[in-house]
Design an enzyme around this catalytic site. Sequence first.
Site, PDB file in Angstrom:
ATOM      1  N   GLU A 168       1.130  -1.351   0.009  1.00  0.00           N
ATOM      2  CA  GLU A 168       0.097   0.095   0.155  1.00  0.00           C
ATOM      3  C   GLU A 168       0.797   1.161   0.050  1.00  0.00           C
ATOM      4  OE1 GLU A 168      -0.810  -2.686   2.131  1.00  0.00           O
ATOM      5  OE2 GLU A 168      -2.385  -3.151   0.754  1.00  0.00           O
ATOM      6  N   LEU A 193      10.029  -6.168   4.524  1.00  0.00           N
ATOM      7  CA  LEU A 193       9.480  -7.220   3.752  1.00  0.00           C
ATOM      8  C   LEU A 193      10.479  -8.407   3.798  1.00  0.00           C
ATOM      9  CD1 LEU A 193       8.624  -5.626   0.318  1.00  0.00           C
ATOM     10  CD2 LEU A 193       7.091  -6.899   1.492  1.00  0.00           C
ATOM     11  N   ILE A 194      10.197  -9.194   4.592  1.00  0.00           N
ATOM     12  CA  ILE A 194      10.887 -10.343   5.072  1.00  0.00           C
ATOM     13  C   ILE A 194      10.601 -11.689   4.092  1.00  0.00           C
ATOM     14  CG2 ILE A 194      11.636 -11.991   6.949  1.00  0.00           C
ATOM     15  CD1 ILE A 194      10.976  -9.608   8.767  1.00  0.00           C
ATOM     16  N   HIS A 226       5.639 -14.799  -2.613  1.00  0.00           N
ATOM     17  CA  HIS A 226       5.020 -13.159  -2.274  1.00  0.00           C
ATOM     18  C   HIS A 226       5.998 -12.327  -1.999  1.00  0.00           C
ATOM     19  CE1 HIS A 226       1.697 -11.516   0.564  1.00  0.00           C
ATOM     20  NE2 HIS A 226       1.458 -11.313  -0.577  1.00  0.00           N
ATOM     21  N   ARG A 265      19.408  -4.018  10.365  1.00  0.00           N
ATOM     22  CA  ARG A 265      19.353  -2.943   9.813  1.00  0.00           C
ATOM     23  C   ARG A 265      18.344  -1.816  10.261  1.00  0.00           C
ATOM     24  NH1 ARG A 265      21.002  -6.750   7.268  1.00  0.00           N
ATOM     25  NH2 ARG A 265      22.286  -7.060   5.360  1.00  0.00           N
TER      26      ARG A 265
HETATM   27  O1  LIG Z   1       3.544 -10.862   3.174  1.00  0.00           O
HETATM   28  N1  LIG Z   1       4.215 -10.293   3.793  1.00  0.00           N
HETATM   29  C1  LIG Z   1       4.539  -8.837   3.960  1.00  0.00           C
HETATM   30  C2  LIG Z   1       3.459  -7.975   3.554  1.00  0.00           C
HETATM   31  N2  LIG Z   1       2.265  -8.301   2.958  1.00  0.00           N
HETATM   32  C3  LIG Z   1       1.127  -7.654   3.051  1.00  0.00           C
HETATM   33  C4  LIG Z   1       1.071  -6.605   1.805  1.00  0.00           C
HETATM   34  O2  LIG Z   1       2.100  -5.811   1.647  1.00  0.00           O
HETATM   35  C5  LIG Z   1      -0.352  -6.026   1.579  1.00  0.00           C
HETATM   36  O3  LIG Z   1      -0.524  -5.301   3.129  1.00  0.00           O
HETATM   37  C6  LIG Z   1      -1.435  -7.106   1.478  1.00  0.00           C
HETATM   38  O4  LIG Z   1      -1.234  -8.012   0.554  1.00  0.00           O
HETATM   39  C7  LIG Z   1      -2.714  -6.393   1.398  1.00  0.00           C
HETATM   40  O5  LIG Z   1      -2.532  -5.514   0.238  1.00  0.00           O
HETATM   41  N3  LIG Z   1       3.600  -6.489   4.038  1.00  0.00           N
HETATM   42  C8  LIG Z   1       4.935  -6.072   4.231  1.00  0.00           C
HETATM   43  O6  LIG Z   1       4.790  -5.197   4.564  1.00  0.00           O
HETATM   44  N4  LIG Z   1       5.905  -6.925   4.590  1.00  0.00           N
HETATM   45  C9  LIG Z   1       5.725  -8.249   4.644  1.00  0.00           C
HETATM   46  O7  LIG Z   1       6.802  -8.922   5.034  1.00  0.00           O
END
Ligand SMILES: O=Nc1c(NC[C@H](O)[C@H](O)[C@H](O)CO)[nH]c(=O)[nH]c1=O
Length: 192
Positions: free
Chosen positions: A63, A119-120, A126, A165
């Site tokens: 988002e 993001l991990i 994904h 980090r």
């Molecule tokens: O899946 N892992 C992660 C994640 N998934 C959610 C995605 O960004 C989003 O909010 C949803 O798909 C809804 O649109 N979002 C992150 O910031 N870090 C992650 O590690």
Amino acid sequence: MASSLKGPTPQQHDGSALRIGIVHARWNSTIIEPLLKGTKDKLLACGVKEKNIVVESVPGSWELPIAVKSMYSASQVQASSAGGGSAGDLLASSTTDLTALSSSTASAPFDAIIAIGVLIKGETMHFEYISDAVSHGLMRTQLDLGIPVIFGVLTVLSDEQAKARAGLLSGSHNHGEDWGSAAVELGVKRGA
Ligand SMILES: O=Nc1c(NC[C@H](O)[C@H](O)[C@H](O)CO)[nH]c(=O)[nH]c1=O
């Protein structure tokens, strides 16, 4: 002083006249919080006034591009009309209300916006898809809008890499400080 192999050569810039937006994801919040603090502390250390730092949040990194665009657009609208709203973490609630985000941002345009996410890598692809989409999305947003969007998204392969980090491990560096510095530098140079 020799600079480290990594990281930019530091520069000093006066952020006292700048207005900076921060949009952060709420996924992996134990890493997000220290990154956000490191970012804000650096902005303040560079002279940016607390009242000129506007923070909003979204559920996840996916988002971030649309939220940056909404924050920018709202500030442009607010700046061109009388009055202004009060900034707040509108999206701390359970739903993402970008319309509400637009009405929440105080007036006056931003000089730079910092997008923070973590993001991990997990078991699936994904991670790769979100990382790729978000990095391209944020780059496109800054070029389309003509405003510096600082890339504050960690794309890491383990919790340990994320902690390192965020400055959570002994001797580690909080990358939020770099993002704050970059926002001030780009904000100053943009207005020069
Ligand atoms: O899946 N892992 C992660 C994640 N998934 C959610 C995605 O960004 C989003 O909010 C949803 O798909 C809804 O649109 N979002 C992150 O910031 N870090 C992650 O590690």
